[in-house]
Write a protein that holds these residues in place. Structure first.
Motif, PDB file in Angstrom:
ATOM      1  N   ILE A 179       0.836  -1.203   0.000  1.00 34.20           N
ATOM      2  CA  ILE A 179       0.000   0.000   0.000  1.00 34.20           C
ATOM      3  C   ILE A 179       0.868   1.249   0.000  1.00 34.20           C
ATOM      4  CG2 ILE A 179      -1.637   1.356   1.374  1.00 34.20           C
ATOM      5  CD1 ILE A 179      -2.891  -1.287   2.273  1.00 34.20           C
ATOM      6  N   GLU A 180       1.917   1.239   0.797  1.00 33.93           N
ATOM      7  CA  GLU A 180       2.808   2.397   0.857  1.00 33.93           C
ATOM      8  C   GLU A 180       3.462   2.662  -0.500  1.00 33.93           C
ATOM      9  OE1 GLU A 180       4.005   4.445   4.408  1.00 33.93           O
ATOM     10  OE2 GLU A 180       2.190   4.435   3.171  1.00 33.93           O
ATOM     11  N   GLU A 181       3.852   1.611  -1.166  1.00 37.72           N
ATOM     12  CA  GLU A 181       4.478   1.765  -2.483  1.00 37.72           C
ATOM     13  C   GLU A 181       3.499   2.376  -3.482  1.00 37.72           C
ATOM     14  OE1 GLU A 181       6.621  -1.039  -5.887  1.00 37.72           O
ATOM     15  OE2 GLU A 181       6.175  -1.866  -3.899  1.00 37.72           O
ATOM     16  N   VAL A 182       2.268   1.877  -3.491  1.00 36.89           N
ATOM     17  CA  VAL A 182       1.245   2.408  -4.393  1.00 36.89           C
ATOM     18  C   VAL A 182       0.889   3.838  -4.007  1.00 36.89           C
ATOM     19  CG1 VAL A 182      -1.156   2.151  -5.131  1.00 36.89           C
ATOM     20  CG2 VAL A 182       0.339   0.147  -5.018  1.00 36.89           C
ATOM     21  N   ASN A 183       0.718   4.077  -2.695  1.00 32.91           N
ATOM     22  CA  ASN A 183       0.413   5.430  -2.226  1.00 32.91           C
ATOM     23  C   ASN A 183       1.457   6.432  -2.684  1.00 32.91           C
ATOM     24  OD1 ASN A 183      -1.920   4.824  -0.803  1.00 32.91           O
ATOM     25  ND2 ASN A 183      -0.929   4.745   1.204  1.00 32.91           N
ATOM     26  N   GLN A 184       2.729   6.059  -2.605  1.00 34.00           N
ATOM     27  CA  GLN A 184       3.794   6.994  -2.929  1.00 34.00           C
ATOM     28  C   GLN A 184       3.722   7.417  -4.392  1.00 34.00           C
ATOM     29  OE1 GLN A 184       5.912   8.642  -0.913  1.00 34.00           O
ATOM     30  NE2 GLN A 184       6.385   9.765  -2.786  1.00 34.00           N
ATOM     31  N   ARG A 185       3.525   6.444  -5.275  1.00 37.21           N
ATOM     32  CA  ARG A 185       3.443   6.805  -6.694  1.00 37.21           C
ATOM     33  C   ARG A 185       2.207   7.662  -6.959  1.00 37.21           C
ATOM     34  NH1 ARG A 185       3.971   3.146 -12.253  1.00 37.21           N
ATOM     35  NH2 ARG A 185       3.428   4.879 -13.644  1.00 37.21           N
ATOM     36  N   ILE A 186       1.070   7.278  -6.376  1.00 39.15           N
ATOM     37  CA  ILE A 186      -0.157   8.032  -6.603  1.00 39.15           C
ATOM     38  C   ILE A 186      -0.046   9.435  -6.018  1.00 39.15           C
ATOM     39  CG2 ILE A 186      -2.598   8.162  -5.966  1.00 39.15           C
ATOM     40  CD1 ILE A 186      -2.697   5.106  -6.294  1.00 39.15           C
ATOM     41  N   TYR A 187       0.515   9.555  -4.828  1.00 39.48           N
ATOM     42  CA  TYR A 187       0.671  10.883  -4.237  1.00 39.48           C
ATOM     43  C   TYR A 187       1.531  11.782  -5.121  1.00 39.48           C
ATOM     44  CZ  TYR A 187       2.422  14.738  -1.526  1.00 39.48           C
ATOM     45  OH  TYR A 187       2.767  16.012  -1.142  1.00 39.48           O
ATOM     46  N   ASP A 188       2.697  11.278  -5.495  1.00 42.45           N
ATOM     47  CA  ASP A 188       3.664  12.108  -6.216  1.00 42.45           C
ATOM     48  C   ASP A 188       3.170  12.513  -7.595  1.00 42.45           C
ATOM     49  OD1 ASP A 188       6.242  13.383  -6.554  1.00 42.45           O
ATOM     50  OD2 ASP A 188       6.724  11.732  -7.909  1.00 42.45           O
ATOM     51  N   THR A 189       2.550  11.593  -8.306  1.00 47.01           N
ATOM     52  CA  THR A 189       2.225  11.862  -9.711  1.00 47.01           C
ATOM     53  C   THR A 189       0.755  12.177  -9.970  1.00 47.01           C
ATOM     54  OG1 THR A 189       1.909   9.501 -10.169  1.00 47.01           O
ATOM     55  CG2 THR A 189       4.122  10.411 -10.516  1.00 47.01           C
ATOM     56  N   VAL A 190      -0.143  11.793  -9.052  1.00 44.80           N
ATOM     57  CA  VAL A 190      -1.572  12.034  -9.276  1.00 44.80           C
ATOM     58  C   VAL A 190      -2.126  13.016  -8.245  1.00 44.80           C
ATOM     59  CG1 VAL A 190      -3.866  10.991  -9.496  1.00 44.80           C
ATOM     60  CG2 VAL A 190      -1.851   9.764 -10.330  1.00 44.80           C
ATOM     61  N   ASN A 191      -2.187  12.622  -6.965  1.00 45.52           N
ATOM     62  CA  ASN A 191      -2.738  13.528  -5.945  1.00 45.52           C
ATOM     63  C   ASN A 191      -2.064  14.896  -5.977  1.00 45.52           C
ATOM     64  OD1 ASN A 191      -2.702  10.769  -3.596  1.00 45.52           O
ATOM     65  ND2 ASN A 191      -4.422  11.418  -4.872  1.00 45.52           N
ATOM     66  N   ASN A 192      -0.754  14.887  -5.913  1.00 42.28           N
ATOM     67  CA  ASN A 192       0.008  16.136  -5.968  1.00 42.28           C
ATOM     68  C   ASN A 192       0.390  16.494  -7.397  1.00 42.28           C
ATOM     69  OD1 ASN A 192       1.042  18.311  -4.409  1.00 42.28           O
ATOM     70  ND2 ASN A 192       3.114  17.509  -4.596  1.00 42.28           N
ATOM     71  N   GLY A 193       0.379  15.498  -8.291  1.00 41.79           N
ATOM     72  CA  GLY A 193       0.753  15.745  -9.684  1.00 41.79           C
ATOM     73  C   GLY A 193      -0.162  16.729 -10.380  1.00 41.79           C
ATOM     74  N   VAL A 194      -1.463  16.683 -10.070  1.00 41.60           N
ATOM     75  CA  VAL A 194      -2.371  17.649 -10.703  1.00 41.60           C
ATOM     76  C   VAL A 194      -2.042  19.064 -10.247  1.00 41.60           C
ATOM     77  CG1 VAL A 194      -4.235  15.989 -11.096  1.00 41.60           C
ATOM     78  CG2 VAL A 194      -4.159  17.238  -8.933  1.00 41.60           C
ATOM     79  N   TYR A 195      -1.655  19.217  -8.987  1.00 45.63           N
ATOM     80  CA  TYR A 195      -1.271  20.546  -8.487  1.00 45.63           C
ATOM     81  C   TYR A 195       0.054  20.996  -9.095  1.00 45.63           C
ATOM     82  CZ  TYR A 195      -4.981  20.477  -4.990  1.00 45.63           C
ATOM     83  OH  TYR A 195      -6.206  20.457  -4.364  1.00 45.63           O
ATOM     84  N   LYS A 196       0.992  20.070  -9.201  1.00 46.12           N
ATOM     85  CA  LYS A 196       2.278  20.437  -9.797  1.00 46.12           C
ATOM     86  C   LYS A 196       2.090  20.850 -11.254  1.00 46.12           C
ATOM     87  CE  LYS A 196       4.532  16.633  -8.552  1.00 46.12           C
ATOM     88  NZ  LYS A 196       5.673  15.694  -8.359  1.00 46.12           N
ATOM     89  N   SER A 197       1.132  20.246 -11.932  1.00 44.81           N
ATOM     90  CA  SER A 197       0.824  20.661 -13.305  1.00 44.81           C
ATOM     91  C   SER A 197       0.139  22.022 -13.310  1.00 44.81           C
ATOM     92  CB  SER A 197      -0.089  19.621 -13.980  1.00 44.81           C
ATOM     93  OG  SER A 197       0.507  18.355 -14.026  1.00 44.81           O
ATOM     94  N   ASP A 215       1.106   9.026 -17.278  1.00 46.94           N
ATOM     95  CA  ASP A 215       1.727   7.693 -17.222  1.00 46.94           C
ATOM     96  C   ASP A 215       1.108   6.871 -16.089  1.00 46.94           C
ATOM     97  OD1 ASP A 215       3.399   8.266 -19.339  1.00 46.94           O
ATOM     98  OD2 ASP A 215       5.155   8.701 -18.078  1.00 46.94           O
ATOM     99  N   THR A 216       0.907   7.507 -14.942  1.00 48.11           N
ATOM    100  CA  THR A 216       0.336   6.785 -13.806  1.00 48.11           C
ATOM    101  C   THR A 216      -1.138   6.471 -14.028  1.00 48.11           C
ATOM    102  OG1 THR A 216       1.935   7.683 -12.240  1.00 48.11           O
ATOM    103  CG2 THR A 216      -0.140   6.900 -11.321  1.00 48.11           C
ATOM    104  N   LEU A 217      -1.880   7.363 -14.647  1.00 50.08           N
ATOM    105  CA  LEU A 217      -3.280   7.049 -14.951  1.00 50.08           C
ATOM    106  C   LEU A 217      -3.374   5.846 -15.885  1.00 50.08           C
ATOM    107  CD1 LEU A 217      -4.878  10.599 -15.328  1.00 50.08           C
ATOM    108  CD2 LEU A 217      -5.056   9.029 -13.388  1.00 50.08           C
ATOM    109  N   GLU A 218      -2.472   5.745 -16.845  1.00 51.43           N
ATOM    110  CA  GLU A 218      -2.457   4.567 -17.724  1.00 51.43           C
ATOM    111  C   GLU A 218      -2.111   3.308 -16.925  1.00 51.43           C
ATOM    112  OE1 GLU A 218      -3.387   4.415 -20.797  1.00 51.43           O
ATOM    113  OE2 GLU A 218      -3.451   6.537 -21.377  1.00 51.43           O
ATOM    114  N   TRP A 219      -1.162   3.431 -16.019  1.00 49.14           N
ATOM    115  CA  TRP A 219      -0.782   2.301 -15.160  1.00 49.14           C
ATOM    116  C   TRP A 219      -1.955   1.863 -14.280  1.00 49.14           C
ATOM    117  CZ3 TRP A 219       0.168   2.812  -9.648  1.00 49.14           C
ATOM    118  CH2 TRP A 219       0.710   1.651  -9.059  1.00 49.14           C
ATOM    119  N   LEU A 220      -2.681   2.821 -13.729  1.00 51.50           N
ATOM    120  CA  LEU A 220      -3.838   2.499 -12.907  1.00 51.50           C
ATOM    121  C   LEU A 220      -4.949   1.865 -13.734  1.00 51.50           C
ATOM    122  CD1 LEU A 220      -3.883   5.751 -10.759  1.00 51.50           C
ATOM    123  CD2 LEU A 220      -3.486   3.441  -9.882  1.00 51.50           C
ATOM    124  N   GLU A 221      -5.172   2.381 -14.935  1.00 49.89           N
ATOM    125  CA  GLU A 221      -6.187   1.796 -15.812  1.00 49.89           C
ATOM    126  C   GLU A 221      -5.876   0.327 -16.095  1.00 49.89           C
ATOM    127  OE1 GLU A 221      -9.503   1.663 -18.593  1.00 49.89           O
ATOM    128  OE2 GLU A 221      -8.996   2.830 -16.809  1.00 49.89           O
TER     129      GLU A 221
END
Length: 326
Positions: A179-197, A215-221
């Motif tokens: 869970i921590e591994e998945v959370n980290q990728r989602i946080y960095d590139t999706v949760n916070n990624g939209v703000y960084k964009s 890239d992460t949205l494709e991975w999640l899909e």
């Protein structure tokens, strides 16, 4: 947005010039833990026991980080034990305010304070830093327990189980590493990624954020094409942490934050998965779309200087999701 400096409010946006145009999120500073026996948790001090009526949650319905805590409060049966105040959706020169001229904005039901920054200085008159939500407040000590959403949801996940008898576990011990591994990728590139964009002020900073996001949205899909939830056949905190970004994606992030390579509805598995999570009993009541849409478009003058709120697509989150066990 603004911040406090030695207890004094300053209307100052994030400094992206010093970071090459990149948005860098500040770290939460109040990191105490409610524990079953009141001992200190992973950080902070002890003395915070899970007593009914002792704690108050300050949230914005617009904020995805605060939204996490509302979901856990609902799913873990904590509504009768932890009271809530919701700020006004517009975050302007004074930051989050307790004005009540918007449906769902409750005002500060504890102290009648005018601003969220007034709450921070009540806890620490010399506080320096950003004023964020959620805030988990201790009525007994009259201080902030925590303003870190990822830790508040873990407190809600288990600390009150002896009080409520609700033993739903979204942070199962055997799966924590994954869970921590998945959370980290989602946080960095999706949760916070939209703000960084969205908050990038150079093309390079935007590009560095938006491509990893998709890239992460494709991975999640792909991940959700052969399993129902992120960890398999049961919902964990990773799903709820992702959900609060996905529910905002097409109404806000696609347009407002220039995250427009695809819409959420262009991902069949992610779109169905979002609808399924929305339809979990208790969750829909935590979603206030007028606050979500209004906040982003009226609060970010550097992105939308005329504060025009778009009409947005019509999305049916109640449509059948069809995500049966695979």
């Amino acid at each position: 947005m603004g911040l406090l400096v030695d207890g004094k409010w300053t209307d100052k946006w994030y400094d992206t010039k010093s970071t090459g145009g990149k948005f860098v999120r500040s770290q939460a500073q109040f990191r105490n833990w409610i524990t079953p026996d009141g001992r200190a948790g992973a950080s902070g001090v002890g003395g915070f026991t899970p007593d009914s009526g002792r704690y108050h949650l300050y949230v914005s319905y617009a904020c995805p980080w605060a939204h996490r805590t509302l979901i856990f409060r609902a799913l873990k049966g904590l509504e009768a034990h932890i009271s809530v105040s919701a700020v006004h959706p517009d975050m302007l020169t004074e930051g989050w305010t307790f004005e009540r001229d918007e449906d769902g904005a409750t005002g500060d039901t504890l102290y009648g304070l005018p601003f969220a920054h007034s709450l921070y200085t009540k806890a620490d008159p010399a506080y320096s830093g950003r004023v964020t939500v959620p805030v988990l407040w201790d009525k007994e000590r009259e201080t902030i327990v925590s303003n870190e959403s990822s830790e508040i949801i873990r407190m809600f996940n288990s600390a009150f189980d002896g009080l409520t008898g609700n033993h739903l576990d979204f942070w199962p011990e055997a799966e924590r590493a994954e869970i921590e591994e998945v959370n980290q990728r989602i946080y960095d590139t999706v949760n916070n990624g939209v703000y960084k964009s969205g908050f990038a002020t150079t093309q390079a900073a935007y590009d560095a954020a938006v491509y990893p996001l998709f890239d992460t949205l494709e991975w999640l899909e792909a991940r959700l094409s052969n399993q129902r939830y992120l960890m398999g056949d049961h919902i964990t905190e990773a799903d709820w942490r992702l959900f609060t970004t996905l529910i905002r994606f097409d109404p806000v992030y696609h347009l407002h934050f220039k995250c427009n390579r695809k819409r959420l509805v262009d991902y069949p598995n992610l779109w169905a998965y979002t609808r399924e999570l929305y339809q979990v009993p208790g969750v829909a009541e935590t979603v206030n779309m007028p606050h979500i849409v209004g906040h982003y478009h009226r609060s970010h003058a550097s992105i939308n200087p005329h504060a025009i709120v778009p009409i947005n697509p019509i999305l049916d989150y109640d449509a059948p999701h069809g995500r049966e066990p695979l």
